[in-house]
Write a protein that holds these residues in place. Structure first.
Motif, PDB file in Angstrom:
ATOM      1  N   LEU A   1      -6.716   2.980  -3.508  1.00 15.62           N
ATOM      2  CA  LEU A   1      -6.171   2.179  -2.409  1.00 15.62           C
ATOM      3  C   LEU A   1      -6.628   2.682  -1.042  1.00 15.62           C
TER       4      LEU A   1
ATOM      5  N   ASN B   1      -6.342  -4.020  -0.198  1.00 16.26           N
ATOM      6  CA  ASN B   1      -7.293  -3.532   0.793  1.00 16.26           C
ATOM      7  C   ASN B   1      -7.733  -4.607   1.768  1.00 16.26           C
TER       8      ASN B   1
ATOM      9  N   TYR C   1       0.844  -1.203   0.000  1.00 16.31           N
ATOM     10  CA  TYR C   1       0.000   0.000   0.000  1.00 16.31           C
ATOM     11  C   TYR C   1       0.882   1.258   0.000  1.00 16.31           C
TER      12      TYR C   1
ATOM     13  N   LEU D   1      -4.853   5.361  -9.017  1.00 18.68           N
ATOM     14  CA  LEU D   1      -4.571   4.103  -8.329  1.00 18.68           C
ATOM     15  C   LEU D   1      -4.347   4.347  -6.839  1.00 18.68           C
TER      16      LEU D   1
ATOM     17  N   VAL E   1      -6.294  -3.993  -6.267  1.00 19.58           N
ATOM     18  CA  VAL E   1      -6.655  -3.074  -5.175  1.00 19.58           C
ATOM     19  C   VAL E   1      -7.345  -3.830  -4.043  1.00 19.58           C
TER      20      VAL E   1
END
Length: 405
Positions: free
Chosen positions: A208, A392, A192, A204, A388
Motif C-alpha cells: 500500500l 493507491n 489505507y 499487504l 491495492v
C-alpha cells in the motif's frame, strides 16, 4: 443435463467459503489437483490478511458499512428486523449501481440484481473485522420483539461498533452512490490507514505504501521487488515454484494416459504430452538457476504454516516433503522421466479413488480440458492488485517506501 449449484441451509460464513471455492475453480492456476489448497490459503492469508478472491473492489469496504448504518437508522425508526434491513439496503444499492454505474469493473450483482444470493456484506465481512472497521464480530442483532428502550440501547451500541473515523454516509445513499466503485481521496486515505494500522509488518501494508506502477506491472507478489525480507513472500515464491513442477508432471501423466485411449480424440494428446515435457524442462532450468530447492528452509516453512493452520493433514505434508526431497536428490530438468516423481504424483492422485484420471477408466479423462491447474500459484494476486490499486489511485501520490523491503 446442465449442471446446477444450489445452496444448502448454511451459515453466511459457510456460504462465503463455498463461493470462494467456486470462484477458485474459475482460475486455472488455482485448480487444486494435488490437494495443496490449504497451504496455498495459509500463504495468501499470511501475506494479505483480511482479503479473499471474492473481494472485487476496495470501495465495498466503505459501501458495506454505509449499508449497515442506513439499515440501523431504519430499524431504529421503524422497529424492524435489522438483518432484513441490511439486506434490503444492499439490494437497493445494487440496483442504483446497475442503473448509474453499470460499466464499473467488479460490480457485485451486475447480472443477478435483486436475485443475488451472495451480497457484498457476505464477501467483505472478514476483511471488515480484520481491519477493525467493524469493531465487533457478533452477528446481526434483531430489533424486532424488543421493548422500545432496549431497541434504542441496542442500535446505539451497534453504531459504535463501527470505526468512528468511517467516512460519512453521503446524502441520498443508497438511492445515489457518488463515484460508483471509485474511491475518493478521503475514503482511500481512511482505508489505507485501516489496512496498515497494527499490521505494518504484513506484505499487504508494504504494498500500500509503494508506487502503483510497481504493483500494476507485477504478475506475482514477489515480482514487485528484486529483493524482499518478508519471510511470507520468500516462502510463497519458493512453494509456488516447486509445486509448479508437480502440477506440470501431473498434467504430463494425464496427457500420456489420454493418448493411450484410442476412443478419446477431443484433444490432441500427442501434442499435449510434448508440450508438457517442454514446459517441465524449462521449469527445471528456471528452478535450478533461480531458487534451488536445497537453499529453501523447508522446516521453517512447515513450522510457519502449521502455526497458522494445524489442520493440514500429515499426508499433505508428506507429499510436499517427498516432492522437495526428490527435487534435491535428482535433476529437476529431467523430472519428466523420473520414476520416483511419477510414482509420487500417481500416489497422490490415488486419493481421489474412482475419480482419479490416472486409471484405465476413460470416463475420467473425457472431461479433462488439457490443462488442470498447471499454472504457478500466485496467491490471489489479481485480486490484491485491484484492491491495492484502488486504494493507491484514490490515495494519490505514493512512492513513499522502498520496494526492496
Amino acid at each position: 443435463m446442465p449442471s446446477t449449484i444450489g445452496w444448502l441451509d448454511t451459515t453466511a460464513d459457510q456460504q462465503r467459503i463455498a463461493r470462494e471455492m467456486v470462484s477458485l475453480f474459475m482460475v486455472s492456476e488455482s485448480r487444486d489437483e494435488l490437494g495443496i489448497g490449504q497451504i496455498r490459503d495459509v500463504m495468501s492469508n499470511w501475506m494479505f490478511p483480511g482479503t479473499s478472491v471474492l473481494q472485487a473492489r476496495a470501495r465495498y469496504f466503505v459501501l458495506v458499512p454505509w449499508c449497515h448504518l442506513v439499515a440501523e437508522q431504519r430499524a431504529r425508526g421503524r422497529g424492524r428486523d435489522l438483518a432484513q434491513q441490511v439486506r434490503e439496503v444492499q439490494l437497493e444499492m445494487i440496483e442504483t449501481m446497475r442503473r448509474d454505474h453499470e460499466e464499473a469493473e467488479g460490480l457485485i450483482g451486475k447480472q443477478a440484481g435483486r436475485s443475488l444470493k451472495g451480497l457484498p456484506r457476505d464477501l467483505f465481512w472478514t476483511g471488515l473485522v480484520t481491519f477493525d472497521i467493524r469493531r465487533s464480530e457478533s452477528d446481526l442483532p434483531r430489533a424486532q420483539g424488543h421493548a422500545e428502550g432496549e431497541v434504542t440501547e441496542m442500535t446505539s451500541r451497534q453504531t459504535t461498533a463501527w470505526d468512528p473515523d468511517l467516512p460519512p454516509v453521503p446524502t441520498g445513499f443508497p438511492d445515489i452512490v457518488p463515484g460508483g466503485l471509485d474511491m475518493s481521496a478521503n475514503e482511500a486515505q481512511w482505508l489505507y490507514e485501516r489496512m496498515r494500522t497494527d499490521r505494518e509488518d504484513t506484505y499487504l501494508a508494504h504494498l500500500l505504501a509503494l508506487d502503483p506502477e510497481l504493483i500494476a506491472q507485477a504478475d506475482a507478489p514477489w515480482q514487485v521487488a528484486t529483493e524482499t525480507t518478508f519471510a511470507s513472500v520468500q516462502h510463497a515464491r519458493q512453494f509456488s515454484l516447486v509445486m509448479e513442477g508437480a502440477s506440470l508432471l501431473y498434467n504430463l501423466l494425464v496427457a500420456e494416459r489420454y493418448e493411450e485411449h484410442a476412443d478419446l480424440n477431443r484433444l490432441d494428446g500427442g501434442d499435449l504430452g510434448a508440450t508438457y515435457r517442454g514446459k517441465l524442462a524449462r521449469w527445471g532450468e528456471r528452478l535450478t538457476s533461480t531458487a534451488p530447492p536445497g537453499s529453501w528452509d523447508l522446516d521453517n516453512f512447515i513450522t510457519e504454516v502449521n502455526a497458522r493452520n494445524r489442520r493440514i493433514s500429515n499426508r499433505t505434508w508428506a507429499f510436499v516433503v517427498d516432492w522437495v526431497t526428490l527435487l534435491r536428490d535428482e535433476d529437476p530438468v529431467t523430472v519428466a522421466d523420473s520414476p520416483g516423481g511419477r510414482r509420487l504424483i500417481s500416489l497422490r492422485e490415488s486419493r481421489k479413488g474412482a475419480k482419479s484420471r490416472l486409471t484405465d477408466n476413460s470416463k475420467t479423462l473425457e472431461t479433462w480440458s488439457g490443462n488442470s491447474g498447471s499454472g504457478a500459484l500466485t496467491f490471489r494476486w489479481d485480486t490484491i492488485k485491484t484492491l491495492v490499486l484502488d486504494v493507491n489511485q484514490g490515495h494519490g501520490t505514493q512512492g513513499v517506501a522502498d520496494a526492496d523491503a
